[in-house]
Design a protein around this motif. Structure first.
Motif, short mmCIF file in Angstrom:
data_model
loop_
_atom_site.label_atom_id
_atom_site.label_comp_id
_atom_site.label_asym_id
_atom_site.label_seq_id
_atom_site.Cartn_x
_atom_site.Cartn_y
_atom_site.Cartn_z
N TYR A 179 0.95 110.58 9.57
CA TYR A 179 1.71 110.64 10.40
C TYR A 179 1.93 110.32 11.54
CZ TYR A 179 2.66 113.89 14.72
OH TYR A 179 2.94 113.65 15.41
N ASP A 180 3.58 110.18 12.24
CA ASP A 180 3.87 108.96 13.23
C ASP A 180 3.63 107.41 12.54
OD1 ASP A 180 5.26 108.42 15.13
OD2 ASP A 180 3.91 108.43 16.58
N ASN A 181 4.04 107.14 11.30
CA ASN A 181 3.39 106.28 10.61
C ASN A 181 3.68 104.52 11.66
OD1 ASN A 181 2.26 105.16 7.82
ND2 ASN A 181 4.06 103.83 8.32
N TYR A 182 4.62 104.70 12.30
CA TYR A 182 4.78 103.56 13.11
C TYR A 182 4.75 103.30 14.56
CZ TYR A 182 8.19 102.62 8.84
OH TYR A 182 8.20 103.13 7.43
N CYS A 183 3.62 104.61 15.41
CA CYS A 183 2.97 104.40 16.08
C CYS A 183 2.55 103.21 16.78
CB CYS A 183 2.43 105.68 16.51
SG CYS A 183 0.83 105.89 15.93
N GLU A 184 2.17 102.42 16.11
CA GLU A 184 0.62 100.84 15.85
C GLU A 184 2.54 99.87 16.27
OE1 GLU A 184 -2.09 103.53 13.06
OE2 GLU A 184 0.21 102.94 13.77
N LEU A 185 3.57 100.58 16.09
CA LEU A 185 4.00 99.05 16.74
C LEU A 185 4.82 99.07 18.21
CD1 LEU A 185 6.41 99.45 14.18
CD2 LEU A 185 4.37 98.09 14.26
N ASP A 186 4.28 100.12 19.13
CA ASP A 186 4.20 100.84 20.34
C ASP A 186 3.98 99.66 21.23
OD1 ASP A 186 6.44 101.63 19.64
OD2 ASP A 186 5.74 103.95 19.99
N ILE A 187 2.40 99.46 20.87
CA ILE A 187 0.97 98.99 21.33
C ILE A 187 0.40 97.95 20.87
CG2 ILE A 187 0.34 101.25 22.13
CD1 ILE A 187 -1.81 101.08 20.53
N SER A 188 1.05 96.87 19.65
CA SER A 188 0.33 96.23 18.98
C SER A 188 0.78 94.76 19.93
CB SER A 188 1.58 95.56 17.89
OG SER A 188 2.69 95.41 18.35
N GLN A 189 1.63 94.94 20.85
CA GLN A 189 2.11 93.36 21.55
C GLN A 189 1.58 93.80 22.78
OE1 GLN A 189 3.24 90.33 19.89
NE2 GLN A 189 4.02 91.79 17.85
N MET A 190 0.75 95.00 23.70
CA MET A 190 0.38 95.06 24.57
C MET A 190 -0.50 94.12 24.91
SD MET A 190 0.34 98.73 25.95
CE MET A 190 2.08 99.17 25.50
N ASP A 191 -0.63 93.81 26.42
CA ASP A 191 -1.54 92.90 26.79
C ASP A 191 -1.78 92.96 28.49
OD1 ASP A 191 -2.80 90.88 27.19
OD2 ASP A 191 -1.82 89.41 27.72
N PHE A 192 -2.82 93.52 28.27
CA PHE A 192 -3.54 93.90 29.91
C PHE A 192 -4.16 92.97 30.52
CE2 PHE A 192 -3.50 97.78 27.22
CZ PHE A 192 -3.17 98.75 28.19
N LEU A 193 -3.91 91.44 30.50
CA LEU A 193 -4.53 90.24 30.91
C LEU A 193 -3.99 90.93 33.11
CD1 LEU A 193 -4.83 87.80 28.38
CD2 LEU A 193 -7.20 89.02 29.59
N ASP A 194 -4.70 90.08 33.28
CA ASP A 194 -4.18 90.15 34.65
C ASP A 194 -3.33 88.83 35.11
OD1 ASP A 194 -5.99 92.00 35.12
OD2 ASP A 194 -6.93 91.21 36.10
N ASP A 195 -3.59 87.80 34.52
CA ASP A 195 -2.66 86.15 34.97
C ASP A 195 -1.22 86.73 33.50
OD1 ASP A 195 -4.20 86.43 31.99
OD2 ASP A 195 -4.77 84.16 32.76
N ASN A 196 -1.11 87.60 33.70
CA ASN A 196 0.66 88.20 32.25
C ASN A 196 1.27 86.96 33.34
OD1 ASN A 196 1.96 88.00 29.95
ND2 ASN A 196 1.54 90.49 30.47
N ASP A 197 2.01 86.48 32.61
CA ASP A 197 2.94 85.49 33.07
C ASP A 197 4.64 86.28 33.12
OD1 ASP A 197 2.76 82.26 31.95
OD2 ASP A 197 1.35 83.20 33.45
#
Length: 455
Positions: A179-197
């Motif tokens: 179900y909603d097979n491609y929902c992982e693509l929305d968060i696959s490139q997400m980064d929560f680090l504070d020093d993100n450029d």
């Protein structure tokens, strides 16, 4: 609890005084004890339990226990029922009369009864009943070994069921396309680090908004995972993958209820499995009641007012149907008597049926072919151009006027060309039924339109 007290309780239920609370028949093991009606000590026989009998405060959907005394107390070869029979026999015949005791126990010899009683009731008496060991329950989950089974469905690779499971992986318990097979693509490139450029060009407020958006995307992903689990749970609980098992379960219903069950399957998620099964059983029971009422109406219509007369009615009704079948053969004969050919054919067919078992071969004549009814050509194109004789022959051989005039023209032209015309030549020129060609040829000969070969 002492052995004597326990035995008295078991014996009290096993005597003939204990009756079914539904039909008042003497209870025979195994039978049912209602768990929710324990205060009233509701005991039900298997027949009433299978029919869902309800009375007083007892309902068919109550929890229950199965009462049976075929388990072992002291030795594997001695059941609880045999223990009761042994104690009753010793009480009646006295200690030492092992032959009479063995005759009453029936399943054990005198020496076996003596050895068992001395060992467990005299030499090594037990103050309380033995405790049954509980099965070991593992706290930590163990891996499930893959093996062929039906529930959950794990068919052999390459089988028909394996190919019809809609991308379901039995060993993994999931599907090729979720179900909603491609929902992982929305968060696959997400980064929560504070020093993100990537966030260096934003102000604090924008950074906070971007962080909230990321949290919202993760929350949406978690919601998607919950929906996947919910759908898999529905599939697992209701057996939506193993459809063959559902079809087998529905075979117990007749065709009318089966079609209704197929239509109600889309609403099964609105009920619990128990409620859904009870609803289907209620529909099935309603159908059976209606069929029984129709039978009772038929019996009452034929003057049957007592159940004991139904069997006699069925026997007489069967004989009457056989007599009607014989009378039907006589009525067929009477209809064929008027036609000599049909009567001869019917008699020979009956002779073939009677002598077939004796191995005598009787040739069956072909039934005479009935002449087709004349064709009503009134109003057809070219009808007014025909003479009265032409109209009659067209109606007899069932030809439309235009086709008749075309065939007539072809035959006249060929006759003028050759000087005469044979029937075989006419049949080669007109590609219709040979019988119709003969009648058309004879009509034209008698009318003088064409000439046949004088030889």
């Amino acid at each position: 609890m002492s052995i004597a007290t326990a035995m008295e309780d078991i014996e009290e239920e096993m005597t003939g005084d204990v009756q079914c609370s539904g039909c008042s028949s003497v209870l025979i093991e195994p039978y049912i004890r209602c768990f929710q009606c324990s205060e009233n000590n509701v005991l039900i026989c298997l027949h009433c339990f299978a029919n869902g009998v309800e009375f007083d405060s007892h309902e068919s959907n109550h929890s229950y226990n199965i009462i049976r005394n075929d388990f072992s107390l002291f030795e594997n070869k001695w059941t609880a029922m045999e223990e009761i029979n042994l104690l009753k026999a010793i009480e009646e015949h006295g200690y030492g009369n092992w032959k009479e005791i063995s005759d009453q126990v029936k399943s054990k010899s005198g020496s076996e009864c003596e050895r068992h009683y001395n060992k467990h009731y005299i030499d090594n008496p037990v103050e309380s009943l033995p405790e049954f060991t509980e099965p070991e329950i593992s706290v930590h989950p163990a891996p499930i070994v893959y093996k062929l089974c039906e529930d959950p469905p794990r068919p052999a690779e390459g089988s028909s069921l394996f190919n019809d499971m809609g991308g379901y992986f039995a060993a993994r318990g999931d599907f090729t396309i979720e179900y909603d097979n491609y929902c992982e693509l929305d968060i696959s490139q997400m980064d929560f680090l504070d020093d993100n450029d990537d966030d260096d060009g934003f102000c604090e407020e924008d950074k906070k908004m971007m962080l909230d958006l990321r949290y919202a995307a993760v929350e949406i992903y978690h919601t998607c995972l919950k929906e996947r689990d919910r759908r898999k749970k529905i599939i697992r609980d209701y057996g939506l993958i193993n459809m063959s098992k559902v079809f087998v379960a529905n075979k117990r219903y007749d065709r009318t209820i089966r079609s209704l069950v197929d239509g109600l399957r889309c609403f099964c998620t609105l009920f619990t499995p128990m409620e859904y099964d009870l609803y289907l059983e209620a529909l099935h029971y309603e159908r059976e009641l209606k069929q029984e009422i129709m039978k009772l109406k038929e019996y009452r219509k034929n003057g049957i007012t007592k159940l004991r007369n139904i069997r006699l009615f069925k026997v007489l009704n069967k004989k009457r149907e056989q007599m009607q079948a014989k009378r039907h053969l006589l009525s067929d004969l009477l209809t064929y008597v008027q036609d000599e050919d049909n009567c001869k054919s019917w008699l020979q067919r009956q002779a073939f049926i009677e002598t077939m078992s004796k191995g005598v071969i009787v040739p069956l004549p072909t039934a005479p072919r009935k002449a087709p009814a004349p064709l009503d050509i009134t109003g057809y194109p070219g009808y007014d151009k025909l003479s009265q004789d032409d109209k009659e022959i067209c109606a007899t051989i069932r030809l439309v006027p235009e086709a008749f005039m075309e065939f007539k023209k072809v035959l006249i032209k060929e006759c003028q060309k050759l000087g005469c015309l044979k029937l075989a030549q006419a049949r080669s020129l007109i590609k219709i039924d040979v019988n119709k060609t003969r009648k058309l040829y004879d009509h034209l000969i008698s009318d003088g339109t064409i000439n046949k070969d004088p030889l």
